[in-house]
Design a protein around this motif. Structure first.
Motif, mmCIF file in Angstrom:
data_model
loop_
_atom_site.group_PDB
_atom_site.id
_atom_site.type_symbol
_atom_site.label_atom_id
_atom_site.label_comp_id
_atom_site.label_asym_id
_atom_site.label_seq_id
_atom_site.Cartn_x
_atom_site.Cartn_y
_atom_site.Cartn_z
ATOM 1 N N VAL A 9 14.762 51.127 46.043
ATOM 2 C CA VAL A 9 13.809 50.017 46.010
ATOM 3 C C VAL A 9 12.426 50.582 46.321
ATOM 4 C CG1 VAL A 9 13.239 47.740 46.920
ATOM 5 C CG2 VAL A 9 15.632 48.513 46.895
ATOM 6 N N ASP A 10 11.560 50.619 45.308
ATOM 7 C CA ASP A 10 10.222 51.177 45.491
ATOM 8 C C ASP A 10 9.337 50.658 44.366
ATOM 9 O OD1 ASP A 10 7.926 53.015 45.697
ATOM 10 O OD2 ASP A 10 9.252 54.201 47.000
ATOM 11 N N ASP A 11 8.106 50.274 44.684
ATOM 12 C CA ASP A 11 7.207 49.762 43.652
ATOM 13 C C ASP A 11 6.515 50.890 42.876
ATOM 14 O OD1 ASP A 11 5.783 50.341 46.021
ATOM 15 O OD2 ASP A 11 4.118 49.054 45.415
ATOM 16 N N SER A 12 6.687 52.141 43.305
ATOM 17 C CA SER A 12 6.067 53.273 42.615
ATOM 18 C C SER A 12 7.026 53.872 41.587
ATOM 19 C CB SER A 12 5.693 54.359 43.631
ATOM 20 O OG SER A 12 5.518 55.603 42.982
ATOM 21 N N PRO A 13 6.660 53.842 40.287
ATOM 22 C CA PRO A 13 7.514 54.450 39.262
ATOM 23 C C PRO A 13 7.753 55.943 39.533
ATOM 24 C CG PRO A 13 5.751 53.175 38.242
ATOM 25 C CD PRO A 13 5.470 53.213 39.720
ATOM 26 N N SER A 35 10.869 45.623 43.560
ATOM 27 C CA SER A 35 10.396 44.722 44.616
ATOM 28 C C SER A 35 11.560 44.322 45.507
ATOM 29 C CB SER A 35 9.787 43.452 43.998
ATOM 30 O OG SER A 35 10.823 42.691 43.387
ATOM 31 N N GLY A 36 11.224 43.792 46.662
ATOM 32 C CA GLY A 36 12.252 43.318 47.577
ATOM 33 C C GLY A 36 13.069 42.186 46.979
ATOM 34 N N GLU A 37 12.401 41.300 46.275
ATOM 35 C CA GLU A 37 13.101 40.173 45.659
ATOM 36 C C GLU A 37 14.097 40.655 44.607
ATOM 37 O OE1 GLU A 37 9.225 38.834 47.353
ATOM 38 O OE2 GLU A 37 9.762 40.450 45.996
ATOM 39 N N GLU A 38 13.657 41.600 43.764
ATOM 40 C CA GLU A 38 14.556 42.165 42.747
ATOM 41 C C GLU A 38 15.707 42.903 43.430
ATOM 42 O OE1 GLU A 38 14.641 45.352 39.027
ATOM 43 O OE2 GLU A 38 12.736 44.976 40.041
ATOM 44 N N ALA A 39 15.414 43.572 44.522
ATOM 45 C CA ALA A 39 16.455 44.312 45.259
ATOM 46 C C ALA A 39 17.574 43.384 45.713
ATOM 47 C CB ALA A 39 15.847 45.022 46.464
ATOM 48 N N ILE A 51 21.280 51.775 50.154
ATOM 49 C CA ILE A 51 19.979 51.340 49.643
ATOM 50 C C ILE A 51 18.904 52.233 50.246
ATOM 51 C CG2 ILE A 51 18.311 49.436 49.555
ATOM 52 C CD1 ILE A 51 20.901 47.629 50.115
ATOM 53 N N LEU A 52 18.036 52.794 49.383
ATOM 54 C CA LEU A 52 16.855 53.516 49.835
ATOM 55 C C LEU A 52 15.677 52.566 49.673
ATOM 56 C CD1 LEU A 52 17.421 57.020 48.179
ATOM 57 C CD2 LEU A 52 18.131 56.229 50.443
ATOM 58 N N MET A 53 15.031 52.210 50.776
ATOM 59 C CA MET A 53 14.054 51.119 50.796
ATOM 60 C C MET A 53 12.653 51.601 51.146
ATOM 61 S SD MET A 53 13.852 47.687 50.697
ATOM 62 C CE MET A 53 15.534 47.160 50.987
ATOM 63 N N ASP A 54 11.709 51.335 50.252
ATOM 64 C CA ASP A 54 10.299 51.554 50.555
ATOM 65 C C ASP A 54 9.851 50.432 51.496
ATOM 66 O OD1 ASP A 54 7.669 52.507 50.437
ATOM 67 O OD2 ASP A 54 7.221 51.465 48.571
ATOM 68 N N VAL A 55 8.738 50.624 52.195
ATOM 69 C CA VAL A 55 8.229 49.562 53.074
ATOM 70 C C VAL A 55 7.096 48.800 52.412
ATOM 71 C CG1 VAL A 55 7.035 49.075 55.257
ATOM 72 C CG2 VAL A 55 8.953 50.676 55.208
ATOM 73 N N PRO A 58 4.533 44.891 47.029
ATOM 74 C CA PRO A 58 4.042 43.517 46.877
ATOM 75 C C PRO A 58 5.165 42.523 47.174
ATOM 76 C CG PRO A 58 4.119 44.675 44.748
ATOM 77 C CD PRO A 58 4.546 45.646 45.797
ATOM 78 N N GLY A 59 4.803 41.347 47.621
ATOM 79 C CA GLY A 59 5.827 40.351 47.972
ATOM 80 C C GLY A 59 6.459 40.722 49.305
ATOM 81 N N ALA A 60 7.768 40.592 49.371
ATOM 82 C CA ALA A 60 8.480 40.915 50.611
ATOM 83 C C ALA A 60 8.428 42.426 50.842
ATOM 84 C CB ALA A 60 9.932 40.449 50.514
ATOM 85 N N ASN A 61 8.047 42.838 52.056
ATOM 86 C CA ASN A 61 8.017 44.271 52.330
ATOM 87 C C ASN A 61 9.406 44.782 52.720
ATOM 88 O OD1 ASN A 61 8.437 44.282 55.240
ATOM 89 N ND2 ASN A 61 6.308 43.639 55.472
ATOM 90 N N GLY A 62 9.538 46.099 52.794
ATOM 91 C CA GLY A 62 10.835 46.701 53.062
ATOM 92 C C GLY A 62 11.436 46.320 54.392
ATOM 93 N N PHE A 63 10.591 46.098 55.404
ATOM 94 C CA PHE A 63 11.111 45.660 56.703
ATOM 95 C C PHE A 63 11.754 44.275 56.575
ATOM 96 C CE2 PHE A 63 7.562 48.310 58.816
ATOM 97 C CZ PHE A 63 8.382 49.422 58.965
#
Length: 121
Positions: A9-13, A35-39, A51-55, A58-63
């Motif tokens: 889960v990361d917004d950076s391609p 995004s968090g929502e898509e995740a 799950i590897l989660m970015d923090v 946009p939208g819901a953050n990883g935390f």
């Protein structure tokens, strides 16, 4: 149980490609979310084992997403490793308090990532 299916889960391609490449070359089945929502949708549909989660997204953050996973009886068994550029000790502690099993600072080294995954298997 050995981990095979991993959701990134990361917004950076660039970051998604980098992590996907490391994992795929080491035999993992990888899917991604931007995004968090898509995740949250993908977790329910694909049932990843990690799950590897970015923090910072946009939208819901990883935390927030990690906390949602940890509090959901259907999802709380899925371990989360936060992979973030936020490198303060307070960020790491906060991530673990939200339910993450581990916290890696970007840029993530392939060897460190693979050893953290192996430790969870």
């Amino acid at each position: 149980m050995a981990i095979r299916r991993i959701l990134i889960v990361d917004d950076s391609p660039t970051e998604r490609y980098y992590l996907s490449d490391i994992l795929a070359r080491n035999g993992y089945v990888v899917s991604t979310a931007e995004s968090g929502e898509e995740a949250l949708l993908r977790i329910r549909a694909e049932k990843p084992e990690l799950i590897l989660m970015d923090v910072v997204m946009p939208g819901a953050n990883g935390f927030q997403v990690t906390r949602s996973i940890a509090r959901d009886p259907e999802l709380q068994h899925v371990p989360v490793i936060i992979c973030s550029s936020k490198n303060q000790e307070t960020d790491r502690i906060w991530g673990l308090r939200q339910g993450a099993k581990d916290y890696l600072v970007k840029p993530v080294s392939a060897a460190e990532l693979l050893s953290k995954i192996a430790a969870l298997s």
